[in-house]
Design a protein around this motif. Sequence first.
Motif, PDB file in Angstrom:
ATOM      1  N   MET A   1      57.307 -23.474   2.317  1.00  0.00           N
ATOM      2  CA  MET A   1      56.903 -22.925   1.016  1.00  0.00           C
ATOM      3  C   MET A   1      56.569 -21.448   1.149  1.00  0.00           C
ATOM      4  N   LYS A   2      56.700 -20.765   0.030  1.00  0.00           N
ATOM      5  CA  LYS A   2      56.278 -19.379  -0.061  1.00  0.00           C
ATOM      6  C   LYS A   2      55.169 -19.317  -1.111  1.00  0.00           C
ATOM      7  N   LEU A   3      53.938 -19.134  -0.635  1.00  0.00           N
ATOM      8  CA  LEU A   3      52.770 -19.109  -1.496  1.00  0.00           C
ATOM      9  C   LEU A   3      52.359 -17.669  -1.746  1.00  0.00           C
ATOM     10  N   MET A   4      51.848 -17.393  -2.941  1.00  0.00           N
ATOM     11  CA  MET A   4      51.523 -16.018  -3.297  1.00  0.00           C
ATOM     12  C   MET A   4      50.405 -15.985  -4.330  1.00  0.00           C
ATOM     13  N   ARG A   5      49.970 -14.795  -4.648  1.00  0.00           N
ATOM     14  CA  ARG A   5      48.915 -14.584  -5.641  1.00  0.00           C
ATOM     15  C   ARG A   5      49.377 -13.440  -6.539  1.00  0.00           C
ATOM     16  N   VAL A   6      49.407 -13.673  -7.847  1.00  0.00           N
ATOM     17  CA  VAL A   6      49.921 -12.659  -8.762  1.00  0.00           C
ATOM     18  C   VAL A   6      48.917 -12.378  -9.875  1.00  0.00           C
ATOM     19  N   GLY A   7      48.935 -11.133 -10.346  1.00  0.00           N
ATOM     20  CA  GLY A   7      48.045 -10.732 -11.426  1.00  0.00           C
ATOM     21  C   GLY A   7      47.265  -9.490 -11.071  1.00  0.00           C
ATOM     22  N   PRO A   8      46.475  -8.972 -12.020  1.00  0.00           N
ATOM     23  CA  PRO A   8      45.678  -7.773 -11.771  1.00  0.00           C
ATOM     24  C   PRO A   8      44.714  -7.977 -10.607  1.00  0.00           C
ATOM     25  N   ALA A   9      44.347  -6.896  -9.953  1.00  0.00           N
ATOM     26  CA  ALA A   9      43.423  -6.972  -8.822  1.00  0.00           C
ATOM     27  C   ALA A   9      42.120  -7.635  -9.248  1.00  0.00           C
ATOM     28  N   GLY A  10      41.731  -8.641  -8.494  1.00  0.00           N
ATOM     29  CA  GLY A  10      40.520  -9.384  -8.797  1.00  0.00           C
ATOM     30  C   GLY A  10      40.724 -10.527  -9.773  1.00  0.00           C
TER      31      GLY A  10
ATOM     32  N   PRO B   1      46.886 -18.229  -8.167  1.00  0.00           N
ATOM     33  CA  PRO B   1      47.688 -18.800  -7.078  1.00  0.00           C
ATOM     34  C   PRO B   1      49.048 -19.223  -7.602  1.00  0.00           C
ATOM     35  N   ALA B   2      50.067 -19.031  -6.784  1.00  0.00           N
ATOM     36  CA  ALA B   2      51.428 -19.317  -7.236  1.00  0.00           C
ATOM     37  C   ALA B   2      52.301 -19.654  -6.040  1.00  0.00           C
ATOM     38  N   LEU B   3      53.475 -20.165  -6.340  1.00  0.00           N
ATOM     39  CA  LEU B   3      54.493 -20.361  -5.314  1.00  0.00           C
ATOM     40  C   LEU B   3      55.821 -19.830  -5.822  1.00  0.00           C
TER      41      LEU B   3
ATOM     42  N   VAL C   1      45.244 -25.759  -7.516  1.00  0.00           N
ATOM     43  CA  VAL C   1      44.352 -25.176  -6.507  1.00  0.00           C
ATOM     44  C   VAL C   1      43.634 -23.982  -7.113  1.00  0.00           C
ATOM     45  N   ALA C   2      42.438 -23.727  -6.597  1.00  0.00           N
ATOM     46  CA  ALA C   2      41.657 -22.599  -7.110  1.00  0.00           C
ATOM     47  C   ALA C   2      42.264 -21.269  -6.690  1.00  0.00           C
ATOM     48  N   ASP C   3      42.791 -21.220  -5.459  1.00  0.00           N
ATOM     49  CA  ASP C   3      43.376 -19.977  -4.949  1.00  0.00           C
ATOM     50  C   ASP C   3      44.117 -20.308  -3.662  1.00  0.00           C
ATOM     51  N   ILE C   4      44.817 -19.323  -3.110  1.00  0.00           N
ATOM     52  CA  ILE C   4      45.525 -19.499  -1.845  1.00  0.00           C
ATOM     53  C   ILE C   4      44.578 -19.092  -0.724  1.00  0.00           C
ATOM     54  N   GLY C   5      43.852 -20.055  -0.221  1.00  0.00           N
ATOM     55  CA  GLY C   5      42.857 -19.828   0.821  1.00  0.00           C
ATOM     56  C   GLY C   5      42.037 -21.083   1.003  1.00  0.00           C
ATOM     57  N   GLY C   6      41.180 -21.071   2.035  1.00  0.00           N
ATOM     58  CA  GLY C   6      40.284 -22.203   2.249  1.00  0.00           C
ATOM     59  C   GLY C   6      41.030 -23.518   2.415  1.00  0.00           C
TER      60      GLY C   6
ATOM     61  N   LYS D   1      50.105 -29.936   2.416  1.00  0.00           N
ATOM     62  CA  LYS D   1      50.872 -31.154   2.148  1.00  0.00           C
ATOM     63  C   LYS D   1      50.801 -31.528   0.674  1.00  0.00           C
ATOM     64  N   ALA D   2      49.609 -31.365   0.087  1.00  0.00           N
ATOM     65  CA  ALA D   2      49.442 -31.683  -1.339  1.00  0.00           C
ATOM     66  C   ALA D   2      50.251 -30.733  -2.217  1.00  0.00           C
ATOM     67  N   ILE D   3      50.254 -29.453  -1.872  1.00  0.00           N
ATOM     68  CA  ILE D   3      51.041 -28.495  -2.650  1.00  0.00           C
ATOM     69  C   ILE D   3      52.527 -28.807  -2.526  1.00  0.00           C
ATOM     70  N   ALA D   4      52.964 -29.158  -1.320  1.00  0.00           N
ATOM     71  CA  ALA D   4      54.374 -29.451  -1.096  1.00  0.00           C
ATOM     72  C   ALA D   4      54.853 -30.656  -1.907  1.00  0.00           C
ATOM     73  N   ALA D   5      53.918 -31.538  -2.245  1.00  0.00           N
ATOM     74  CA  ALA D   5      54.276 -32.741  -2.997  1.00  0.00           C
ATOM     75  C   ALA D   5      54.457 -32.480  -4.497  1.00  0.00           C
ATOM     76  N   ILE D   6      54.056 -31.293  -4.955  1.00  0.00           N
ATOM     77  CA  ILE D   6      54.164 -30.957  -6.378  1.00  0.00           C
ATOM     78  C   ILE D   6      55.613 -30.643  -6.733  1.00  0.00           C
TER      79      ILE D   6
END
Length: 280
Positions: free
Chosen positions: A1-10, A14-16, A30-35, A44-49
């Motif tokens: 997967m290619k996970l990313m974060r998009v939008g204005p700073a702050g 979370p996106a893929l 997910v709340a964000d790409i981290g933790g 694994k959970a994200i991959a199942a989406i």
Amino acid sequence: MKLMRVGPAGQEKPALLDQDGKIRDLSGHVADIGGEAISPEGLKAIAAIDATTLPELSADRIGACVTGTGKFICIGLNYSDHAAETGATVPPEPIIFMKATSAIVGPNDDVVIPRTSEKTDWEVELGVVIGKTAKYVSEADALDYVAGYCLTNDVSERAFQTERAGQWTKGKSCDTFGPIGPWLVTKDEVADPQNLGMWLTVNGEKMQNGSSKTMVYGVAFLVSYLSQFMSLHPGDIISTGTPPGVGLGLKPPRFLKAGDVVELGIDGLGTQKQTFVADI
């Protein structure tokens, strides 16, 4: 997967990136790409989406590809050909220094040259993103603790780094000196982190054209080695060194000025493009 974060700073979401190159909103999952999201269970959970069921997002701005980074650890002189160009001897153990997490920015954000800078330089590097806590891990097991990889530009101010008293960190940690992304590429998509082409241009001129093949200390070794001295936590980044072609190694040396445009990339990990601007 290619996970990313998009939008204005702050305000990044979370996106893929799906197989068709569309950016899909993960904020409902997910709340964000981290933790926990980048733990083995979280990935694994994200991959199942089913990505086609997720809303599309525009990419007006791409943010740093991971959040919650507690440590941004860098490895110095870790490419044999880069050490040679700087006249340095390959160290008997990895050179470790820290880049302040306040340096982290998105892959295409402007990079600000500090007011007193004389020698701002570029370094394309392979970033390793930790996915679960690693402490005293063996080299054989080290990659089990890696969530994935990302592209980093270890921007450096050489006069701050080596010509003033003290350690390297102050030449590496200026605000905006840590562009990462565009994606966190999960390790299943990277067959061999020790066989990735890497390049960087300044104003369209090719400056770096190397490969992670010439790393002295490889990814698995570095994760294991660092874990002997400190716990590595989810979201921590290891920037693993740069191939030859940095400004410091040119004859005569060449450094960045306001208005310069730097572009860089690593096979499978995407590209970055930064405009360097003066701090006013």
